[in-house]
Design a protein around this motif. Structure first.
Motif, PDB file in Angstrom:
ATOM      1  N   GLN A   1     -21.446  98.146 -25.656  1.00 54.68           N
ATOM      2  CA  GLN A   1     -20.220  97.882 -24.871  1.00 54.68           C
ATOM      3  C   GLN A   1     -20.796  97.951 -23.237  1.00 54.68           C
ATOM      4  O   GLN A   1     -20.627  97.457 -22.221  1.00 54.68           O
TER       5      GLN A   1
ATOM      6  N   ASP B   1     -13.382  93.806 -21.114  1.00 53.50           N
ATOM      7  CA  ASP B   1     -14.066  94.941 -21.509  1.00 53.50           C
ATOM      8  C   ASP B   1     -13.295  95.587 -22.680  1.00 53.50           C
ATOM      9  O   ASP B   1     -13.633  96.065 -23.895  1.00 53.50           O
TER      10      ASP B   1
ATOM     11  N   ARG C   1     -21.372  94.854 -20.561  1.00 56.41           N
ATOM     12  CA  ARG C   1     -20.789  94.949 -19.543  1.00 56.41           C
ATOM     13  C   ARG C   1     -21.749  94.841 -18.475  1.00 56.41           C
ATOM     14  O   ARG C   1     -21.561  94.046 -17.437  1.00 56.41           O
TER      15      ARG C   1
END
Lengths: 198, 132
Positions: free
Chosen positions: B32, A29, B36
């Motif tokens: 993001q 991430d 995820r």
């Protein structure tokens, strides 16, 4: 983006890559967070379309995530993921061919204060007094007239500031080839944008 | 020959304006977050698949002894039926009949000489009658 900046970034990546290779999703991430802006820029400037860039970027990170265990560190993570992004975008463009792909929605207000833009929009010659959208449109049109390979080099070097040596690693060609592609692309662009960059 | 950067300086500063073509910070946060979610879903799918294969492996691991015995039994049955099939060959069966007939013929000739020309059946019948 100077070479020092790239080198500093590469050092920090090693640990994150190692953790990601050991199954730490949070480490990956962090890599996504670190590279999503740069890679978005790369893909967007090559496709000139926000939606395509968004989809491609998801695919690029998904591919990198699936392949991270096979990444042996012979190049930096930066070079590796840029290579994935460039190759996937070039493949996408070959399939898309010359489908019109203009996206003029995403321009930040910073351009209004950019000295280069102020310079262009306030030139004495009325032909040069252009608005943001018109300038963006002209630039996109000019870039889309280049071949995909030339556009990739211009995107990385002129827009993103990636050094020649790094581009040659990403594309797997010599620095001489990078320089010659740039020279050819610049000549073409100058001809297309003669009113804006004489 | 001037350097690339000098010759195309204006063009390069014009191209650098494209750096402003970027979506806002919210886009990257959402990107993001979306990534995820996709990544976690893939991880879950992978671990579910891994669990399934692990269980299948465990199941077959426990059944291995029985499976081995069953396979050995099947092989034994197949080989027995194969050999039986070979001996049930019509030509060899005819030869076997002929051979037994010859043996029987010899035995009859021996019996005839002892029973004064009475057929074995007659001899049997005669004996039986005589005894009653």
């Amino acid at each position: 983006m100077s070479e020092t900046e790239i080198d500093r970034g590469k050092e920090g990546d090693k640990e994150l890559v190692l953790r990601a290779q050991n199954g730490d999703a949070l480490a990956f991430d962090e890599l996504v967070e670190k590279y999503s802006r740069k890679l978005y820029g790369l893909v967007y400037h090559m496709t000139s379309n926000h939606d395509d860039a968004n989809d491609l970027l998801q695919d690029v990170f998904a591919k990198a995530y699936r392949s991270i265990k096979r990444f042996q560190g012979r190049s930096s993570f930066y070079t590796w993921i840029y290579t994935i992004a460039v190759n996937m975008t070039l493949n996408f463009l070959k399939k898309r061919k010359r489908r019109a792909a203009m996206s003029l929605d995403h321009i930040d207000s910073g351009i209004q204060n950019d000295p280069a833009f102020i310079d262009y929009s306030h030139r004495a010659n009325p032909r040069h007094q252009v608005g943001v959208n018109e300038l963006q449109k002209k630039l996109n049109e000019a870039l889309m007239k280049l071949s995909e390979d030339h556009r990739a080099v211009v995107t990385m070097f002129d827009i993103q500031g990636v050094p020649h040596a790094e581009i040659s690693k990403i594309l797997g060609v010599t620095e001489g080839t990078v320089r010659s592609r740039l020279h050819y692309a610049h000549k073409q662009l100058q001809a297309f944008l003669v009113d804006y960059a004489p | 020959m001037p350097q690339e950067s000098d010759q195309f300086k204006e063009l390069q500063s014009l191209l650098q304006l494209k750096r402003h073509e970027t979506p806002g910070e919210e886009y990257f946060q959402k990107f993001q977050q979306d990534f995820r979610e996709v990544q976690r879903a893939e991880l879950l799918k992978r671990s579910a698949r891994g669990l399934f294969f692990e269980r299948v492996k465990e199941f077959f691991g426990a059944q291995l002894v029985w499976q081995g015995a069953a396979v050995a039994g099947i092989l034994a049955l197949l080989s027995v039926s194969f050999f039986l099939g070979q001996s049930a060959d019509p030509e060899s069966a005819v030869a076997e009949v002929q051979e037994s007939q010859e043996v029987l013929g010899g035995a009859l000739a021996y019996t005839d000489s002892r029973s004064f020309g009475v057929s074995p059946l007659g001899q049997y019948q005669g004996v039986s009658i005589g005894e009653f």
